[in-house]
Write an enzyme that holds these catalytic residues in place. Structure first.
Site, PDB file in Angstrom:
ATOM      1  N   GLU A 127      -1.195  -2.773  -7.209  1.00  0.00           N
ATOM      2  CA  GLU A 127      -0.787  -1.604  -6.735  1.00  0.00           C
ATOM      3  C   GLU A 127       0.433  -1.831  -5.685  1.00  0.00           C
ATOM      4  OE1 GLU A 127      -2.872   1.273  -3.144  1.00  0.00           O
ATOM      5  OE2 GLU A 127      -3.408  -0.630  -3.551  1.00  0.00           O
ATOM      6  N   MET A 269      -5.791  -6.525  -1.366  1.00  0.00           N
ATOM      7  CA  MET A 269      -5.593  -5.577  -2.378  1.00  0.00           C
ATOM      8  C   MET A 269      -7.540  -5.607  -2.708  1.00  0.00           C
ATOM      9  SD  MET A 269      -4.623  -3.688  -4.326  1.00  0.00           S
ATOM     10  CE  MET A 269      -4.883  -3.303  -5.863  1.00  0.00           C
ATOM     11  N   GLU A 270      -7.974  -4.417  -2.940  1.00  0.00           N
ATOM     12  CA  GLU A 270      -9.272  -4.153  -3.307  1.00  0.00           C
ATOM     13  C   GLU A 270      -9.779  -4.950  -4.861  1.00  0.00           C
ATOM     14  OE1 GLU A 270      -7.355  -0.147  -3.237  1.00  0.00           O
ATOM     15  OE2 GLU A 270      -7.228  -1.778  -2.023  1.00  0.00           O
ATOM     16  N   HIS A 303     -12.340  -3.856   5.238  1.00  0.00           N
ATOM     17  CA  HIS A 303     -11.525  -2.995   4.379  1.00  0.00           C
ATOM     18  C   HIS A 303     -11.549  -3.070   2.801  1.00  0.00           C
ATOM     19  CE1 HIS A 303      -8.073   0.538   4.379  1.00  0.00           C
ATOM     20  NE2 HIS A 303      -7.675  -0.567   2.971  1.00  0.00           N
ATOM     21  N   GLU A 304     -11.497  -4.225   2.338  1.00  0.00           N
ATOM     22  CA  GLU A 304     -11.334  -4.245   0.720  1.00  0.00           C
ATOM     23  C   GLU A 304     -12.430  -4.104   0.479  1.00  0.00           C
ATOM     24  OE1 GLU A 304      -8.305  -4.077   0.163  1.00  0.00           O
ATOM     25  OE2 GLU A 304      -7.299  -4.409   1.806  1.00  0.00           O
TER      26      GLU A 304
END
Length: 883
Positions: A127, A269-270, A303-304
């Protein structure tokens, strides 16, 4: 055939759906430090809604093309066009399979995008547009496909081979090599692709979902970090449980993995099923990480994980919609942290950052809407505006709907768009459909840049027993947006009587959410000016405005000192109680600054001293008391001025702290003693609050530099078993005038922790923020330290970023040496890592806020940078910043 690279502006209005959809992707990586081979097999299908006979355009960067064929037939050089950024094949069938083999050089990929090396491991960051550094592909978020990934590597060097999804095959190969094949059954855009290979160890656990499915949980780290994973694992399980209970979202794969990486541009990063984390956001142990680090890990892990639905299952149609996933997910992780900790303190922390850093972004030359309408380099829009202001927009929607309707709206959004790439209109439409609210005006929050300003006046009529609030809204002009239209702003209010109790609110004029008679109501401000009338108010009240910071705006109301004191002592809204104290402190500091600039010796008025004294007997939680004792930061004070009086702010805030410490010494000493914590360290909200309060008191008392307090501080530094207390003491020693003690503490800390990269980052931060005249020389010397590397983003942020953003009095020295230093570093960084370079330059872009001499010095450095051969990232920021 070759083409020239493009440096053009991309506009939202020009969006077109892709000419081709991707059905399936098969990847094979043969890993080597300098010569990794990537074979891709991609099934394409022409989009029937686009024009016929359009060419196939694939993104690619830093790739060496080895072979290219369609449906088994090799393409000749004259059958495709290639540039530094694109591969174009003019003639292709409506359906076909494209196979390509490329070679890449992960070891020399210092941009940390695509596939690169961190220490001895391979990892990825795709991303926003990193996948194009892996292979040729339509690298855009609306192209979604199922991925199968085979990873091949040396068995001894890289025993662990990971990718997205579930492992479906593994085996041995010749030459001591082995492979693992992974299948991700959920269609995803390329930015969610991930790969990790290395000599790693794992901490394992499991989670049983609400439907009884068992999910394997794994955190992979380098061997020396295996003892630092427990908190992250606990945070992950808490997040999975919370997301089921609050949003009804269940995890979908059989396995969920996290990998800690030392070299990483972002926090984490997810990537679907394989989250790659900056090691600072996953590794923690009481002796190595502070309370702040423990809380940050809890928030980032959540969050991820939350992205699995708000970002992965439902993703962005294009990068202009970035806040669709980030704003919503930040709101979700903020709510999670508030539920697990002190909700008022969490809100205070989030708003304090928003009102300094994000409001400054809104007022600067790079100001942009939450949904930008154009960009040159998308990496420049991973900003506080997209994330934090985007979260505030979601919070406003939640305030307008209330919790039950907001949950129904989110359920509808996920059900309606599962597996799709969508827009902010789709998200807001779901909220409108369940509530019946017209959000057409509200959508301006996404398109207008800048921070709205509310000017509020009030009037009380004792005869009619009516209280009127008149609210005017305006938004300052920003670059490219001179005229601003009125926004739909939720303004949450309460009214306090003389005893400090909330009055029931009965609204006779004006639109509001909530039940008549509630103690708080959300007023719907839609016009440039509106009046709201409250009935049955028997005496003139004190208004509690913008409760919980219900909208990201600046609030102007002519509060008297008596009214602020009343709110500070009685407001039932924890955020507004703190905010009243901040306003009181800000008024006192501004009066001191005025005296300083007039050539007088500034004095702190007795009102603030007595207000702070009263806090010690106010039966506040330790966490709230610590927050309320903290003076506004230099950055926030600076935001109150059109031209920042740098030296006056620093001198007056320093003097105010000393005055408070002298006047409240007895209370501070008692509070310091009462909040000592015996026993083992626990990162619970209660213990974190007590440690914070204790160290806040210590920071005040160290200003006085009494020998017994200095000795107590040294004892805390030497004997504490947790990094929170060690670092707090280290900061006070290093930032004091006790130079011998400071050097001894720094030497001892370095000796003990020189092998731990994350702890050494804290060592850099403490010195970079030291507000002494030798600060720049110290920073330059530390850049030569063997623990520092300009190639590592964490090191850059810890040393150079902290100095330039937090050590304001030295960075903005009138000699301009720090401006030149930052410009030199940015130019060097731009050749290695453009993303970090373009973010690091931010302090120079805020030149409009300073006096003419500083403006000229800052502009001169920006112009010098602009004359160099710049990356797209840095070029875009500098070109916007220059007058």
């Amino acid at each position: 055939m070759t083409m020239q690279p493009s440096n053009s502006v991309i506009y939202l209005k020009d969006y077109l759906a892709p000419a081709f959809w991707v059905e399936q992707v098969e990847l094979c990586f043969d890993l080597s430090a300098n010569q990794t081979r990537v074979h891709s097999k991609i099934s394409f299908k022409r989009n029937p809604e686009r024009e016929v006979d359009l060419p196939l355009e694939l993104h690619g960067s830093d790739l060496k093309l080895i072979s290219l064929n369609i449906d088994g037939g090799t393409l000749n050089d004259n059958e495709y066009l290639i540039s530094d950024e694109l591969l174009v094949i003019p003639k292709v069938p409506d359906e076909f399979v494209l196979e390509a083999e490329v070679e890449i050089d992960p070891a020399n990929n210092t941009s940390l995008e695509g596939l690169y090396r961190s220490n001895t491991m391979f990892c990825t960051q795709c991303e926003a547009e990193g996948f194009r550094k892996i292979t040729y592909y339509p690298d855009r978020p609306d192209v979604m496909a199922a991925f199968t990934t085979k990873v091949i590597a040396d068995k001894d060097e890289y025993p662990v081979l990971l990718s997205n999804g579930n492992p479906i095959e593994r085996g041995e190969l010749d030459n001591n090599r082995h492979f693992v094949t992974w299948l991700d059954p959920f269609r995803k855009p390329a930015y969610l692709f991930a790969l990790v290979a290395g000599d790693l160890q794992v901490v394992k656990d499991s989670f049983t979902t609400m439907t009884g499915r068992e999910v394997a949980l794994e955190i992979w780290v380098e061997p020396e970090n295996i003892t630092k994973c427990d908190h992250a694992m606990g945070s992950l399980k808490a997040a999975m449980k919370w997301d089921e209970e609050v949003y009804g979202r269940e995890y979908d794969l059989d396995i969920y993995m996290i990998v800690a990486v030392n070299d990483f541009n972002m926090g984490a990063m997810e990537n679907k099923g394989l989250n790659i984390f900056n090691s600072s956001c996953v590794l923690a142990r009481p002796d190595t990480a502070t309370d702040g680090a423990f809380q940050r890990i809890e928030a980032v892990v959540a969050h991820e994980y939350f992205h699995n639905w708000s970002g992965n299952r439902v993703t962005c149609r294009d990068w202009f919609q970035l806040s669709l996933k980030e704003g919503f997910t930040v709101f979700r992780d903020q709510s999670f942290s508030a539920d697990l900790n002190d909700a008022a303190v969490k809100r205070i922390e989030d708003v304090a950052m928003l009102r300094t850093a994000q409001f400054a972004e809104d007022a600067g030359p790079t100001a942009h809407p939450v949904r930008p309408d154009h960009f040159i380099e998308i990496s420049n829009f991973y900003t506080l505006t997209i994330y934090e202001k985007g979260a505030e927009i979601v919070r406003m929607i939640a305030n307008l709907l209330g919790p039950d309707l907001f949950r129904k709206g989110s359920d509808l959004y996920f059900e309606r768009h599962d597996g799709q790439a969508v827009t902010v209109e789709d998200f807001v439409a779901a909220m409108a459909d369940v509530s019946g609210i017209d959000f057409s005006q509200f959508m301006r929050w996404y398109s207008q840049a800048g921070t709205p300003e509310l000017s509020v006046s009030d009037a009380y009529d004792s005869d009619s027993q009516q209280y009127r609030l008149t609210i005017k809204q305006s938004t300052p002009a920003t670059k490219g947006q001179e005229e601003k239209l009125p926004l739909h702003i939720p303004v949450k209010v309460g009214l306090l009587d003389a005893q400090g109790s909330d009055l029931p609110l009965i609204l006779s004029e004006g639109e509001a959410s909530g039940e008549q008679g509630d103690n708080s109501r959300v007023l719907h401000l839609r016009a440039a000016e509106q009046t709201f009338v409250f009935d049955q108010i028997t005496n003139a009240p004190v208004p509690s405005l913008l409760r919980g910071f219900s909208a990201p705006v600046k609030l102007d109301f002519a509060y008297s000192q008596e009214q602020l004191l009343h709110l500070m002592r009685h407001d039932s809204d924890g955020f507004n109680r703190w905010d009243a104290g901040q306003r009181l402190a800000l008024d006192a500091l501004k009066a001191m600054i005025c005296q300083f600039e007039a050539g007088h010796v500034p004095e702190l008025g007795s009102t603030l001293v007595e207000a702070y004294r009263s806090l010690f007997n106010a039966q506040l939680s330790p966490a709230i008391l610590a927050a309320m004792l903290a003076l506004p930061s230099e950055a926030y004070i600076g935001e109150q001025y059109a031209v920042v009086p740098v030296d006056a702010i620093h001198a007056c805030r320093k003097l105010a702290r000393k005055t408070l410490a002298k006047a409240l010494e007895a209370e501070l000493r008692q509070c310091l003693t009462e909040n000592q914590l015996p026993g083992d360290y626990r990162p619970t909200a209660k213990d974190i609050g007590k440690r914070c309060l204790k160290n806040t008191c210590l920071s005040y008392l160290m200003v006085l530099e009494h020998s017994d307090i200095v000795a107590s501080c040294w004892q805390q530094f030497e004997r504490s078993d947790n990094m929170t207390d060690v670092q707090a003491a280290l900061v006070q020693l290093v930032h004091s005038n006790q130079d011998d003690k400071a050097k001894a503490a720094l030497d001892k800390f370095e000796q003990e922790w020189q092998q731990d990269a994350l702890v050494m980052d804290q060592w850099f931060q403490v010195q970079a923020s030291r507000p002494h005249p030798d600060a720049l020389a110290r920073v330059k010397a530390l850049m030569e330290h063997n623990a520092f590397s300009l190639k590592n983003p964490n090191k850059v942020r810890s040393l150079i970023g902290v100095y330039c953003n937090q050590n304001r009095v030295n960075f903005h020295s009138l000699d301009g040496h720090s401006y030149r230093f930052l410009a030199d570093v940015v130019l060097e960084l731009d050749r290695m890592n453009p993303q970090i370079a373009s973010r690091l330059i931010t302090p120079l872009t805020r030149w409009q806020k300073f006096d003419e001499q500083r403006q000229q010095l800052m502009q001169a450095e920006l112009k010098r940078i602009a004359e160099a051969d710049l990356s797209k990232d840095l070029f875009e920021v500098v070109s916007k910043a220059l007058p």
